[in-house]
Scaffold this active site. Structure first.
Site, PDB file in Angstrom:
ATOM      1  N   ASP A 214       4.298  -0.051   7.158  1.00  0.00           N
ATOM      2  CA  ASP A 214       3.810  -1.285   6.551  1.00  0.00           C
ATOM      3  C   ASP A 214       2.348  -1.121   6.139  1.00  0.00           C
ATOM      4  O   ASP A 214       1.552  -0.551   6.889  1.00  0.00           O
ATOM      5  CB  ASP A 214       3.938  -2.392   7.625  1.00  0.00           C
ATOM      6  CG  ASP A 214       3.653  -3.764   7.103  1.00  0.00           C
ATOM      7  OD1 ASP A 214       4.421  -4.236   6.246  1.00  0.00           O
ATOM      8  OD2 ASP A 214       2.669  -4.382   7.558  1.00  0.00           O
ATOM      9  N   GLU A 275       4.549   1.897   2.430  1.00  0.00           N
ATOM     10  CA  GLU A 275       4.360   0.795   1.464  1.00  0.00           C
ATOM     11  C   GLU A 275       2.980   0.990   0.860  1.00  0.00           C
ATOM     12  O   GLU A 275       1.972   0.842   1.541  1.00  0.00           O
ATOM     13  CB  GLU A 275       4.440  -0.553   2.184  1.00  0.00           C
ATOM     14  CG  GLU A 275       4.271  -1.722   1.229  1.00  0.00           C
ATOM     15  CD  GLU A 275       3.904  -3.037   1.933  1.00  0.00           C
ATOM     16  OE1 GLU A 275       4.229  -4.089   1.381  1.00  0.00           O
ATOM     17  OE2 GLU A 275       3.274  -3.012   2.993  1.00  0.00           O
TER      18      GLU A 275
HETATM   19  C1  GLC Z   1       3.841  -5.988   4.242  1.00  0.00           C
HETATM   20  C2  GLC Z   1       5.197  -6.559   4.529  1.00  0.00           C
HETATM   21  C3  GLC Z   1       5.089  -8.057   4.499  1.00  0.00           C
HETATM   22  C4  GLC Z   1       4.121  -8.494   5.584  1.00  0.00           C
HETATM   23  C5  GLC Z   1       2.776  -7.795   5.411  1.00  0.00           C
HETATM   24  C6  GLC Z   1       1.927  -7.949   6.631  1.00  0.00           C
HETATM   25  O1  GLC Z   1       3.396  -6.256   2.965  1.00  0.00           O
HETATM   26  O2  GLC Z   1       6.147  -6.047   3.645  1.00  0.00           O
HETATM   27  O3  GLC Z   1       6.321  -8.687   4.668  1.00  0.00           O
HETATM   28  O4  GLC Z   1       3.926  -9.877   5.525  1.00  0.00           O
HETATM   29  O5  GLC Z   1       2.925  -6.421   5.210  1.00  0.00           O
HETATM   30  O6  GLC Z   1       2.407  -7.166   7.690  1.00  0.00           O
END
Ligand code: GLC
Length: 531
Positions: A214, A275
């Site tokens: 994440d 991500e």
């Molecule tokens: C990422 C996740 C999202 C979350 C954020 C904070 O972007 O995909 O769902 O709210 O991180 O952890």
């Protein structure tokens, strides 16, 4: 035949299981509920493994199921090495891993290294400790600005709206790039990376095949925490690029990815995908390297409209970003943070028709595909009533941004009324629309023309067709609003028509089309595979 020991690390990756895998993202709260409380859970996922096998996916990505007060539905982790009772327990997790492996599916889990929950024991200790002490140094505490320290330490805003700083009782402020319940960890503190290494080993020892990381472009913060450019703030939201933005993509982050990779490399056959929201193919490429991430999410297809030129540019950028790295590209149309693509493409029958076409485009591309649960059923985003909204964005934005709940509504499995077999209880944590009676998995499995049947056929052909091999694409000349590419290694051709009129098909035999064909013409809003 070459033995794997003859291969360089990059070449060895070429033959790794994830290299052309189709992953399926399970948003755990919304997939299947085994105990009737209206919230999906680990045993629920296990009960639907047969469905996932029938669909034909290779691996699952489970969103966070760790101990959490659920301020951001699990992305606020209070204990990263345990299961929240809402989702089951460690024994349920072990059962799921074992059974998924029996079904030949890999299991990957989410890791949240940028922040913890405010209920994490570390943060609770930090609140009790005096400023400047070791407990506070695991997070980012600072004195405020102004003569009395009543102004936040800098002008950073939270992705969910409002300032990125919250003041504590003794007057100091702590940083949270997301909700106040998600304090950012201090990655300059070696205790923080040592703890993440422990978490990695904990799940690797339990048999997970990999991780989704994440906010992989977060973690490191620039020295001195300089103010951000206000233009970056205007582009705010979970989905933003960050060339002007000191909050993300700091060069210091790469050291942390190298640490993560070292741990993962000590367990052969395991992987990590990050991500990564960054501006520019070159910035992206810096994350996917033999000593950093195996894969990165490239969100260009999510950002492209249903327009051939835009989709082609998204594909070319995604390929260019990984070309110098020797790692496979990844493709995704939807996830739990964005409006579902049926709705993005116009909604209703037209949105669904276009989503069918884009499914064939993404599944014809070389590399890795990430599907989001429910896209195989053609689920649209749901317009939820105000009372149902739960995403912190709704409250934090002062009720101006409705947030991400609309793409997180629980899946319809069977029957003619909510909760459509999602739960044995009365309802689901977000209400399902009555019209989803026509979209249940049960209904669609029987219908050869359904979205689900299209996904099943496409996934099957993606595996069995020789034409799908090779990592490079060749683009054909095509009329405006259309494109056609050929997989250079295998020869499969994929053509897409986003124009308003039928166009002649490229030469070849039709293997699969996203909708009815018009003789030897490709109709509007349709894609086709040819061999
Ligand atoms: C990422 C996740 C999202 C979350 C954020 C904070 O972007 O995909 O769902 O709210 O991180 O952890």
């Amino acid at each position: 035949m070459r033995r794997s020991s003859d291969l360089s690390p990059e070449q060895a990756d070429e033959s790794a299981w994830w290299h052309d895998a189709v992953f399926y993202q399970v948003y755990v709260r919304s997939f299947a509920d085994s105990n009737g409380d209206g919230v999906g859970d680990l045993d629920g996922i296990r009960s639907r493994l047969g469905y996932l096998e029938l669909l034909g996916v290779d691996a699952l990505w489970l969103t966070p199921f760790y101990t959490s007060p659920m301020a951001d539905h699990g992305y606020d982790v209070a204990d990263p090495r345990d299961v929240d009772p809402l989702f089951g327990d460690l024994a349920a997790f072990d059962r799921l891993v074992a059974e998924a492996h029996e079904h030949n599916m890999k299991i990957t889990v989410d890791l949240v290294p940028n922040h913890s929950s405010d209920r994490h024991e570390w943060f609770q200790a930090a609140l009790l400790a005096a400023p400047g002490g070791p407990e506070r140094n695991r997070y980012i505490f600072r004195d405020g600005r102004g003569f009395d320290g009543s102004q936040p330490p800098n002008n950073w805003t939270s992705i969910f709206g409002g300032p990125a700083w919250t003041r504590v009782a003794d007057g100091q402020w702590y940083l949270h790039l997301f909700a106040p319940e998600q304090p950012d960890l201090n990655w300059d503190n070696p205790e923080v990376s040592a703890d993440l290494a422990r978490t990695l080993r904990f799940w690797l020892d339990r048999g997970v095949d990999g991780f989704r990381i994440d906010v992989a472009h977060g973690m490191a913060k620039p020295h001195g925490l300089p103010d951000m450019d206000v233009r970056a703030e205007q582009a705010s939201g979970v989905l933003h690029d960050n060339a002007l933005d000191p909050r993300f993509d700091d060069d210091g982050v790469h050291e942390h990815h190298r640490m993560i990779r070292k741990v993962i490399d000590s367990y052969p056959g395991r992987m990590a995908v990050g991500e990564i929201w960054v501006q520019g193919d070159d910035r992206f490429a810096r994350y996917v390297r033999p000593d950093e991430l195996h894969l990165g999410f490239n969100f260009r297809l999510v950002q492209a409209g249903f327009e051939a030129e835009q989709v082609r540019a998204a594909i070319e950028h995604s390929l260019a970003a990984v070309a110098p790295t020797g790692t496979p590209p990844t493709w995704t149309l939807s996830n739990h943070d964005v409006v579902r693509h049926v709705t993005r493409y116009g909604g209703g029958a037209l949105g669904a028709q276009r989503a069918r076409a884009m499914a064939l485009v993404q599944l014809a591309l070389p590399g890795v595909v990430y599907l989001y649960n429910g896209e195989e059923l053609g689920l649209p985003n749901v317009e939820l009533p105000d009372w149902a909204l739960q995403d912190p964005t709704w409250v934090r934005s002062g009720h101006t941004d409705r947030g991400r709940d609309g793409c997180r509504v629980p899946l319809p499995w069977e029957g003619s009324a909510p909760p459509f077999g999602f739960s044995s209880g009365q309802g689901s944590w977000l209400p399902q629309p009555d019209e989803w009676a026509g979209l249940t998995a049960e209904r669609q499995l029987e219908d050869p023309d359904s979205m689900l049947s299209l996904y099943r056929q496409a996934l099957e052909l993606r595996k069995s067709t020789e034409g799908m091999s090779g990592t490079e694409l060749e683009w054909y000349g095509a009329p405006p609003g259309c494109f056609a590419f050929r997989r250079k290694g295998g020869g499969l051709i994929c053509a897409l028509n986003t124009s308003g009129a039928p166009v002649p098909l490229p030469p070849g035999e039709v293997l699969l089309s996203s909708g009815p064909m018009d003789g030897d013409q490709l109709p509007p809003d349709t894609a086709v595979w040819l061999v």
